[in-house]
Design an enzyme around this catalytic site. Structure first.
Site, PDB file in Angstrom:
ATOM      1  N   HIS A 259       0.818  -1.205   0.000  1.00 39.03           N
ATOM      2  CA  HIS A 259       0.000   0.000   0.000  1.00 39.03           C
ATOM      3  C   HIS A 259       0.854   1.257   0.000  1.00 39.03           C
ATOM      4  CE1 HIS A 259      -3.890  -2.092   1.625  1.00 39.03           C
ATOM      5  NE2 HIS A 259      -3.634  -2.352   0.356  1.00 39.03           N
ATOM      6  N   HIS A 394      -3.813  -5.645 -11.096  1.00 39.24           N
ATOM      7  CA  HIS A 394      -2.538  -5.041 -10.704  1.00 39.24           C
ATOM      8  C   HIS A 394      -1.469  -5.274 -11.763  1.00 39.24           C
ATOM      9  CE1 HIS A 394      -3.444  -3.782  -6.568  1.00 39.24           C
ATOM     10  NE2 HIS A 394      -4.142  -4.888  -6.449  1.00 39.24           N
TER      11      HIS A 394
END
Length: 421
Positions: A259, A394
């Protein structure tokens, strides 16, 4: 710190070698081939290690991500993805949509379309916004109506003005909110708001994305650039949250390395969006992005003696969950590309290349397609947190970002739509 001109406007390949870019671009097409296997009668399903559909309820976030990914495929010139985009729009306008209370169910039964989890989740609704905005860029039937509804639902229920973030989740009828606030849905709401801003031109989405990004950067800066992930409803951090379940896929204990890397790229995209409108590039956002990436690399990469990024650390930077997640490596490469593009520091390009080599050695499944989603601390395939290969989002975004040399603004679908040819 020098700030390069390619960050906001025209695409720039940075310093990533051309052969690496070609390899990434080829991988993007391979990922798209794998994504086609996820189509079901009522949306998009969860794929196993060999590309088989697993017997699981259909997840809203997966259907949204696959719809968005199909748009990216279509915008790269693969016309066969038009049907998959339209399939996703239909699923979001019918199967997952709660006609009675509004919003979208978290999961539905793939055979009957009955809701399995009728809760309304900010994380998944961020992806409704992202998928809807992408389908508008592609000009698909029903896309504008889907986006208009998604914007209205988000504005009415999820935007939390007093805390400059989003409410985590609600009961099906919106009467009860979860006594928890998380940063994961905030992060993806920033991504979605940037995409919606690109499609609508409405400044409020950019302003809110910037407010949320700056707030997260402030919190991280107060904690040696480790981002607090979990809060109570009053906004107080919960540093021990999920200590007993540290490998949770969405709410792990401690600092989540991936993150920090993802936020690093998003901060630069916020800055690039501002700069594209003629504003001076914000050096504060650049410094925060670099600090987040530096911390993530020093805490996360090969910190236990083997190559790869650990999943999480404690608040002193010690590894907690040593598994290597594919999405973390993807966000690392994307962040390195972004930071290198903005700062012109060659070390980031070198890191992107090194991490791509690692991906090709350990994560990319050349036999069965897509990427192995999880490895253990010796880089062997593992399934402690993730089963199968539910997600190309992703890896696909990273391969297109670097492989096509995309700018950091506008967002993915809009950027691809503006490419020559």
């Amino acid at each position: 710190m020098e700030i390069g001109g390619g960050a906001a406007g025209e695409a720039d390949a940075g310093g990533v070698p051309a052969d690496v870019q070609r390899s990434m671009r080829a991988e993007a097409d391979r990922l798209l081939d794998f994504a086609r296997l996820s189509r079901t009668a009522r949306g998009f399903g969860w794929l196993g290690d060999r590309g088989e559909l697993l017997d699981r309820p259909l997840e809203l976030w997966i259907t949204c991500r696959m719809t968005h990914s199909a748009v990216l495929g279509l915008l790269t010139g693969r016309s066969e993805f038009a049907a998959l985009v339209d399939h996703g729009v239909t699923a979001l306008r019918t199967v997952f949509r709660d006609e009675r209370h509004g919003g979208w169910f978290a999961t539905v039964d793939g055979a009957t379309a009955a809701p399995v989890d009728a809760s309304k989740q900010a994380y998944a609704h961020a992806f409704v916004l992202l998928a809807a905005s992408s389908t508008v860029v592609a000009g698909r039937p029903g896309a504008r109506e889907l986006l208009d509804e998604a914007r209205a639902v988000h504005e009415e229920h999820f935007w939390n003005e007093s805390k400059t973030r989003v409410w985590e989740s609600f009961s099906a009828d919106w009467s009860t909110t979860e006594p928890y606030l998380g940063i994961n849905p905030v992060m993806h709401t920033v991504e979605a708001f940037l995409a919606v801003h690109d499609v609508t031109g409405e400044q409020v989405y950019l302003e809110r994305a910037e407010e949320m990004s700056r707030q997260v950067a402030r919190w991280a800066g107060e904690r040696e650039w480790r981002i607090p992930e979990h809060f109570d409803l009053d906004g107080a951090p919960l540093p021990d949250y999920n200590r007993e379940r540290p490998a949770d896929p969405f709410r792990p204990y401690g600092a989540t390395v991936g993150h920090a890397l993802e936020w690093s790229r998003l901060l630069l995209s916020v800055g690039a969006t501002r700069a594209a409108a003629g504003a001076a590039y914000d050096t504060g956002l650049v410094q925060a992005a670099v600090s987040l990436a530096d911390r993530a690399v020093s805490d996360g990469w090969a910190t236990d003696g083997a190559d790869g990024f650990v999943y999480t650390t404690d608040w002193d930077g010690r590894p907690v969950v040593r598994a290597r997640m594919h999405w973390v490596l993807c966000e690392a490469i994307a962040a390195a590309y972004a930071v290198g593009l903005v700062t012109r520091e060659n070390r980031w390009d070198d890191l992107a290349v090194d991490w791509w080599r690692y991906a090709r050695r350990y994560l990319i499944d050349a036999e069965h397609g897509s990427w192995r989603h999880e490895l253990d601390d010796a880089n062997r395939p593992a399934h402690e947190t993730w089963v199968g290969k539910p997600d190309v989002y992703h890896a696909l975004q990273m391969c297109l970002l670097v492989g096509d040399g995309l700018p950091l603004a506008p967002s993915f679908a809009t950027a691809l739509s503006r490419r020559p040819g």
